[in-house]
Design a protein around this motif. Sequence first.
Motif, PDB file in Angstrom:
ATOM      1  N   GLY A 219     -28.764 -17.206  15.309  1.00  0.00           N
ATOM      2  CA  GLY A 219     -28.620 -17.063  16.760  1.00  0.00           C
ATOM      3  C   GLY A 219     -28.924 -15.686  17.303  1.00  0.00           C
ATOM      4  O   GLY A 219     -28.964 -14.694  16.586  1.00  0.00           O
ATOM      5  N   GLY A 220     -29.125 -15.660  18.597  1.00  0.00           N
ATOM      6  CA  GLY A 220     -29.343 -14.429  19.337  1.00  0.00           C
ATOM      7  C   GLY A 220     -29.229 -14.778  20.801  1.00  0.00           C
ATOM      8  O   GLY A 220     -29.418 -15.947  21.177  1.00  0.00           O
TER       9      GLY A 220
ATOM     10  N   ILE B 185     -16.853  -6.345  17.080  1.00  0.00           N
ATOM     11  CA  ILE B 185     -16.008  -6.952  18.101  1.00  0.00           C
ATOM     12  C   ILE B 185     -14.638  -6.302  17.906  1.00  0.00           C
ATOM     13  O   ILE B 185     -14.189  -6.088  16.788  1.00  0.00           O
TER      14      ILE B 185
ATOM     15  N   ARG C 231     -13.054 -16.612  14.065  1.00  0.00           N
ATOM     16  CA  ARG C 231     -11.869 -16.548  14.913  1.00  0.00           C
ATOM     17  C   ARG C 231     -12.259 -15.871  16.225  1.00  0.00           C
ATOM     18  O   ARG C 231     -13.035 -14.918  16.235  1.00  0.00           O
ATOM     19  N   TYR C 232     -11.753 -16.377  17.334  1.00  0.00           N
ATOM     20  CA  TYR C 232     -12.036 -15.746  18.616  1.00  0.00           C
ATOM     21  C   TYR C 232     -11.067 -14.582  18.790  1.00  0.00           C
ATOM     22  O   TYR C 232      -9.851 -14.745  18.725  1.00  0.00           O
TER      23      TYR C 232
ATOM     24  N   LYS D  31     -27.299 -17.913  22.219  1.00  0.00           N
ATOM     25  CA  LYS D  31     -27.742 -19.306  22.001  1.00  0.00           C
ATOM     26  C   LYS D  31     -27.099 -19.889  20.749  1.00  0.00           C
ATOM     27  O   LYS D  31     -26.926 -19.200  19.750  1.00  0.00           O
TER      28      LYS D  31
ATOM     29  N   MET E 135     -24.105 -20.786  20.476  1.00  0.00           N
ATOM     30  CA  MET E 135     -22.735 -20.285  20.341  1.00  0.00           C
ATOM     31  C   MET E 135     -21.812 -21.155  21.215  1.00  0.00           C
ATOM     32  O   MET E 135     -22.154 -21.468  22.348  1.00  0.00           O
TER      33      MET E 135
END
Length: 675
Positions: free
Chosen positions: A162-163, A277, A201-202, A166, A168
């Motif tokens: 992905g990038g 993150i 995990r978010y 997209k 996600m």
Amino acid sequence: MIAKLLIANRGEIACRIIKTATAMGIDTVAVYSDVDKHARHVKLATAAVRIGPAPATQSYLRIDKLIQAALQTGADAIHPGYGFLSENPDFVDAANNAGLIFVGPSADAIRAMGLKDAAKQRMADAGVPVVPGYHGTDQDAKSLKTHADKVGYPLLIKARSGGGGKGMRFVTAGDEFNDHLASAVREAENAFGDPVVLLERYIPSPRHIEVQVFGDSHGNVVHMFERDCTLQRRHQKVIEEAPAPGMSDEVRTAMTDAAITAAKAIDYTSAGTIEFIVDGSAGLRSDCFWFMEMNTRLQVEHPVTENITGIDLVEWQIRVAAGEPLPLQQAEIKLHGHSLETRLYAEDPAADFLPVAGTLHHVDFPKNVRVDTGVESGDEITPFYDPLIAKIITFAKDRRAAIQAMSSALSNTHIAGTTTNLGFLSALVVHEEFESAKMDTGLIERHSDALLPRVTDTPVDRLLACVVLAGLYNWNDKTGWRLWGEASVRVKLCVSQGPSQSQSQGYGERESCNPSNCVHRISFAPNGTVRLLLGEHDDTRAQETSAQTGDVMDANVETGASASCASNGRADASLTLQSINDHEITFTVDGERRRVRYAKWAHPVTGDRHLSLKTAQQTHTYHVRNPLVADQRAQSSTNTVTAPMTGVIRLVHPVAGTKVKAGAALLVLEAMKME
Ligand code: ADP
């Protein structure tokens, strides 16, 4: 030694690279597709080579054409910029096989970081903290669900290839997982030809903080501190800054150490970025950041790092590619001041940020700040490439001053001809949560209502519009027969943030048109007096405005003479003109001196007049229809489908004669990487 450099890119980044190469005495070769023949990067380069038609797949993504262009012009190196082929290891191999230097990392390093799952595993093995989750090979839906339950919710499903966000998906609870998985896999397969996903995990209150690293071929790796790219919209960066607000020495050391470990683990050379993150829910902590991915190229937001370190990253890239060691050691790289970058796009915030193509009839950038751009007045934003107009970059002694400088820089920017996100950016930089750095990646979405600029033109704006438009007409005009009476023009002023593509093509109209203020009459008396009648068709609200000196109001309006006009009706529409030049009107209202930028143009086909007025915070576009063609347009409006923008029709579903249900998809329009 590199003597001639081919830049395998376009737009602002091509111009940016040419600038440094030229300063280093290196000749440059630009490449261009047919629509870019007259683009700014082509003009700036020493030589230019056509590489194909407009679609990127037939030009900027054609490895064979680029290598051929380099060989044919005698270039000894290729700089890929960002996007396009910049992270394609096959391009690096092709360049090296042709005896050319690739200004960037090795193909191996790009491959090592190319897939998110493999990159995470490699980083975890090297001891870099990675976001907890599942990045294994078992892609069976049932097993993935089991892994998801273990990771816990909320979580993110990400495409490993992905990038740009997209493939996600954000999953809040277990019962949603299967649906989201299916759609993520579908999107990943379509966009990247690779359905493999990973689970993460978010992270709550997420902040995006990345570290700039730099390696050379002698085994040295340094970092250049961090950038904070937390302000995002749909996972796309909007504002970037350096250093990160609230960063302590302790956390900075932990993050930059991890970044250097990551770069060393893959023998990284050239400029690269390690993205982390960060859980910002309790301030920045040295145990609350995790590796997300590495970008193995120069980043869009590299200028903020250049500002705080005083280093020219492109110069370093070129030197390192030529085999030189890093020009500075870690201890010699110092951080000072604060820098911000905003990305100015041709897009319509009011229409869910849909990209807008069109002609940039006039562009005026602020002086005294860095502006990286690939366009000039008169250039087109085409639907073929990213609609970035410019990056506006400020630098000051601290964050507050950098924000202030940005706010003022945005006020002094005027883009006429297409709708832009300028008003949105202006609102964002002064938003209380941004100013106080209480931010996470959801800030923009949470406050989208407050950040969307309203079209609120004041009576003064309308009066100014009439004054400028008056200059388009004059009493000697041969339109209409008259005997001693006044020549008058009825103008319908419709205000919008900017003309959409459809308007500039003259097809449709999306302006907000308040009937009580949009029809005006401008009349020209034989003695040279110009009268502006605002809102003429509503008699109760009509007010008459006369301009005293005809000279200023006729076609000489641009010569810089001054005059005054005052409304006989409401005082709020009274102003005194001080001067008008090509793109600026100075006037006083209630004793306060103000300056407004403007640009006007006529549509080449319809003859419609457009006027763009830039006040401090807003850009208003007024549209005066050419009365001679308006009727024809009205007639053709039934049964016509109007595309909101220029694009390519990819698919037409029904054949003629087929019955369709309401709500059925009729066709797929593709533009600017969106369907
Ligand atoms: P892409 O490569 O598609 O741009 P990234 O993995 O770089 O995707 O993530 C894009 C953005 O999504 C990040 O900048 C961040 O805002 C958000 N994001 C990614 N991973 C997480 C996570 N685990 N928790 C919270 N937000 C995340």
